[in-house]
Scaffold this motif. Sequence first.
Motif, PDB file in Angstrom:
ATOM      1  N   VAL A 112       0.841  -1.199   0.000  1.00 52.05           N
ATOM      2  CA  VAL A 112       0.000   0.000   0.000  1.00 52.05           C
ATOM      3  C   VAL A 112       0.878   1.252   0.000  1.00 52.05           C
ATOM      4  CG1 VAL A 112      -1.669   1.352   1.354  1.00 52.05           C
ATOM      5  CG2 VAL A 112      -1.998  -1.112   1.072  1.00 52.05           C
ATOM      6  N   GLY A 113       1.884   1.286   0.848  1.00 60.07           N
ATOM      7  CA  GLY A 113       2.793   2.427   0.892  1.00 60.07           C
ATOM      8  C   GLY A 113       3.578   2.587  -0.396  1.00 60.07           C
ATOM      9  N   MET A 114       4.030   1.464  -0.954  1.00 67.39           N
ATOM     10  CA  MET A 114       4.802   1.491  -2.195  1.00 67.39           C
ATOM     11  C   MET A 114       3.966   2.028  -3.351  1.00 67.39           C
ATOM     12  SD  MET A 114       5.211  -0.354  -5.267  1.00 67.39           S
ATOM     13  CE  MET A 114       4.542  -1.955  -4.984  1.00 67.39           C
ATOM     14  N   LEU A 115       2.703   1.640  -3.404  1.00 68.78           N
ATOM     15  CA  LEU A 115       1.826   2.134  -4.468  1.00 68.78           C
ATOM     16  C   LEU A 115       1.635   3.648  -4.351  1.00 68.78           C
ATOM     17  CD1 LEU A 115      -0.783  -0.760  -4.629  1.00 68.78           C
ATOM     18  CD2 LEU A 115       0.911  -0.138  -6.381  1.00 68.78           C
ATOM     19  N   LYS A 116       1.531   4.160  -3.129  1.00 66.78           N
ATOM     20  CA  LYS A 116       1.417   5.611  -2.928  1.00 66.78           C
ATOM     21  C   LYS A 116       2.697   6.315  -3.364  1.00 66.78           C
ATOM     22  CE  LYS A 116      -1.907   5.434   0.845  1.00 66.78           C
ATOM     23  NZ  LYS A 116      -2.149   5.688   2.279  1.00 66.78           N
ATOM     24  N   GLU A 117       3.842   5.720  -3.050  1.00 62.07           N
ATOM     25  CA  GLU A 117       5.118   6.307  -3.453  1.00 62.07           C
ATOM     26  C   GLU A 117       5.231   6.358  -4.974  1.00 62.07           C
ATOM     27  OE1 GLU A 117       7.322   4.330   0.422  1.00 62.07           O
ATOM     28  OE2 GLU A 117       8.004   3.780  -1.579  1.00 62.07           O
ATOM     29  N   ALA A 118       4.857   5.268  -5.640  1.00 66.54           N
ATOM     30  CA  ALA A 118       4.926   5.219  -7.104  1.00 66.54           C
ATOM     31  C   ALA A 118       3.960   6.226  -7.720  1.00 66.54           C
ATOM     32  CB  ALA A 118       4.619   3.808  -7.596  1.00 66.54           C
ATOM     33  N   VAL A 126      15.582   1.068  -9.858  1.00 65.38           N
ATOM     34  CA  VAL A 126      15.439   0.551 -11.218  1.00 65.38           C
ATOM     35  C   VAL A 126      14.491   1.388 -12.079  1.00 65.38           C
ATOM     36  CG1 VAL A 126      15.999  -1.811 -10.547  1.00 65.38           C
ATOM     37  CG2 VAL A 126      13.607  -1.083 -10.605  1.00 65.38           C
ATOM     38  N   SER A 127      14.008   2.506 -11.554  1.00 66.98           N
ATOM     39  CA  SER A 127      13.076   3.351 -12.310  1.00 66.98           C
ATOM     40  C   SER A 127      13.752   3.963 -13.529  1.00 66.98           C
ATOM     41  CB  SER A 127      12.544   4.488 -11.440  1.00 66.98           C
ATOM     42  OG  SER A 127      11.749   4.007 -10.394  1.00 66.98           O
ATOM     43  N   ASP A 128      12.969   4.113 -14.585  1.00 61.05           N
ATOM     44  CA  ASP A 128      13.412   4.821 -15.780  1.00 61.05           C
ATOM     45  C   ASP A 128      13.191   6.301 -15.509  1.00 61.05           C
ATOM     46  OD1 ASP A 128      13.891   5.938 -18.243  1.00 61.05           O
ATOM     47  OD2 ASP A 128      12.313   4.827 -19.292  1.00 61.05           O
ATOM     48  N   VAL A 134       6.066   6.645 -13.235  1.00 54.89           N
ATOM     49  CA  VAL A 134       6.607   5.360 -12.807  1.00 54.89           C
ATOM     50  C   VAL A 134       5.749   4.247 -13.397  1.00 54.89           C
ATOM     51  CG1 VAL A 134       7.045   3.869 -10.831  1.00 54.89           C
ATOM     52  CG2 VAL A 134       7.540   6.310 -10.685  1.00 54.89           C
ATOM     53  N   ARG A 135       6.398   3.306 -14.071  1.00 55.12           N
ATOM     54  CA  ARG A 135       5.709   2.132 -14.616  1.00 55.12           C
ATOM     55  C   ARG A 135       6.007   0.959 -13.696  1.00 55.12           C
ATOM     56  NH1 ARG A 135       7.549  -1.833 -17.701  1.00 55.12           N
ATOM     57  NH2 ARG A 135       5.979  -3.178 -18.599  1.00 55.12           N
ATOM     58  N   LEU A 136       4.983   0.363 -13.123  1.00 53.00           N
ATOM     59  CA  LEU A 136       5.172  -0.715 -12.152  1.00 53.00           C
ATOM     60  C   LEU A 136       5.330  -2.064 -12.847  1.00 53.00           C
ATOM     61  CD1 LEU A 136       2.800   0.396  -9.285  1.00 53.00           C
ATOM     62  CD2 LEU A 136       5.293   0.419  -9.331  1.00 53.00           C
ATOM     63  N   SER A 137       6.485  -2.244 -13.459  1.00 53.71           N
ATOM     64  CA  SER A 137       6.832  -3.531 -14.064  1.00 53.71           C
ATOM     65  C   SER A 137       7.127  -4.516 -12.935  1.00 53.71           C
ATOM     66  CB  SER A 137       8.080  -3.362 -14.935  1.00 53.71           C
ATOM     67  OG  SER A 137       9.189  -3.038 -14.111  1.00 53.71           O
ATOM     68  N   PRO A 138       7.173  -5.807 -13.242  1.00 58.43           N
ATOM     69  CA  PRO A 138       7.562  -6.766 -12.198  1.00 58.43           C
ATOM     70  C   PRO A 138       8.913  -6.429 -11.562  1.00 58.43           C
ATOM     71  CG  PRO A 138       6.564  -7.934 -14.024  1.00 58.43           C
ATOM     72  CD  PRO A 138       6.722  -6.492 -14.460  1.00 58.43           C
ATOM     73  N   ALA A 139       9.877  -5.990 -12.356  1.00 58.76           N
ATOM     74  CA  ALA A 139      11.190  -5.623 -11.804  1.00 58.76           C
ATOM     75  C   ALA A 139      11.067  -4.425 -10.867  1.00 58.76           C
ATOM     76  CB  ALA A 139      12.179  -5.320 -12.926  1.00 58.76           C
ATOM     77  N   GLU A 140      10.255  -3.457 -11.235  1.00 66.15           N
ATOM     78  CA  GLU A 140      10.045  -2.271 -10.394  1.00 66.15           C
ATOM     79  C   GLU A 140       9.377  -2.666  -9.074  1.00 66.15           C
ATOM     80  OE1 GLU A 140      10.290   1.765  -9.486  1.00 66.15           O
ATOM     81  OE2 GLU A 140      10.907   0.967 -11.428  1.00 66.15           O
ATOM     82  N   ILE A 141       8.379  -3.518  -9.136  1.00 67.92           N
ATOM     83  CA  ILE A 141       7.691  -3.969  -7.926  1.00 67.92           C
ATOM     84  C   ILE A 141       8.651  -4.747  -7.031  1.00 67.92           C
ATOM     85  CG2 ILE A 141       5.892  -5.517  -7.044  1.00 67.92           C
ATOM     86  CD1 ILE A 141       4.222  -4.656  -9.544  1.00 67.92           C
ATOM     87  N   ARG A 142       9.405  -5.662  -7.611  1.00 68.07           N
ATOM     88  CA  ARG A 142      10.361  -6.447  -6.817  1.00 68.07           C
ATOM     89  C   ARG A 142      11.374  -5.541  -6.116  1.00 68.07           C
ATOM     90  NH1 ARG A 142       9.736 -10.036 -11.136  1.00 68.07           N
ATOM     91  NH2 ARG A 142      11.581  -9.220 -12.182  1.00 68.07           N
TER      92      ARG A 142
END
Length: 167
Positions: A112-118, A126-128, A134-142
Motif C-alpha cells: 500500500v505504501g509502495m503504491l502511494k510512493e509510485a 530501477v526506475s526509468d 513510474v511504470r510498475l513492471s515486475p522488476a520495479e515492484i520487486r
Amino acid sequence: MDAEITLHVDGTARHVTVDARTTLLDALRERLGVMAPKKGCDHGQCGSCTVLLNDRRVITCLVLAVAHDGARIVTAEGLAQDDHLHPVQQAFIDHDGFQCGYCTPGQICSAVGMLKEAEAGWPSAVSDLAAAEVRLSPAEIRERMSGNLCRCGAYAGIVAAIQQAAR
C-alpha cells in the motif's frame, strides 16, 4: 525513564506508558495487543513488522515509540473499510500472495505504501528516470518490495497481486 504517549492505531486513539527505549513494534504488540505487525528478525531485515505511519511505510522494529507520540498508524487490520477489503488485501487473496501468512501483514502494508510512493512519482533504483511516470513492471515492484521477505517464496503471487491493485 517512562513516557506516556498516544498512538492512533487503526483509527482509535490508544494511550500507553512505555520505556523510552521501547520500539514501536513492542509498544504495539506487547503493550497494546496489536498483533498484525509481526516480530520477525527484530533487526529491520525482514519487513514483517511494516505498518503505515502517517501514510508512510515504516519498519516498526527500528523506530522508538516515544518518537511517534500522536502518530497515525495503520496496520493490515486497519486497511479494510467496513466489510470491504482494501484492494491490496483482495488482490493478495486473488493471486495467492501468501502461504503461511506470517509476512503477509507487513507485505500488504508495504505494498500500500509502495503504491502511494509510485503514484507520487518517487523513483526506485530501477526506475526509468526519463519516463514521465513510474511504470510498475515486475522488476520495479520487486525492487520496491525488496525490504519485505517471504520465507515461503510467494513472490510470484505477491507481484501479481500488486500489479492487480495498481490497476
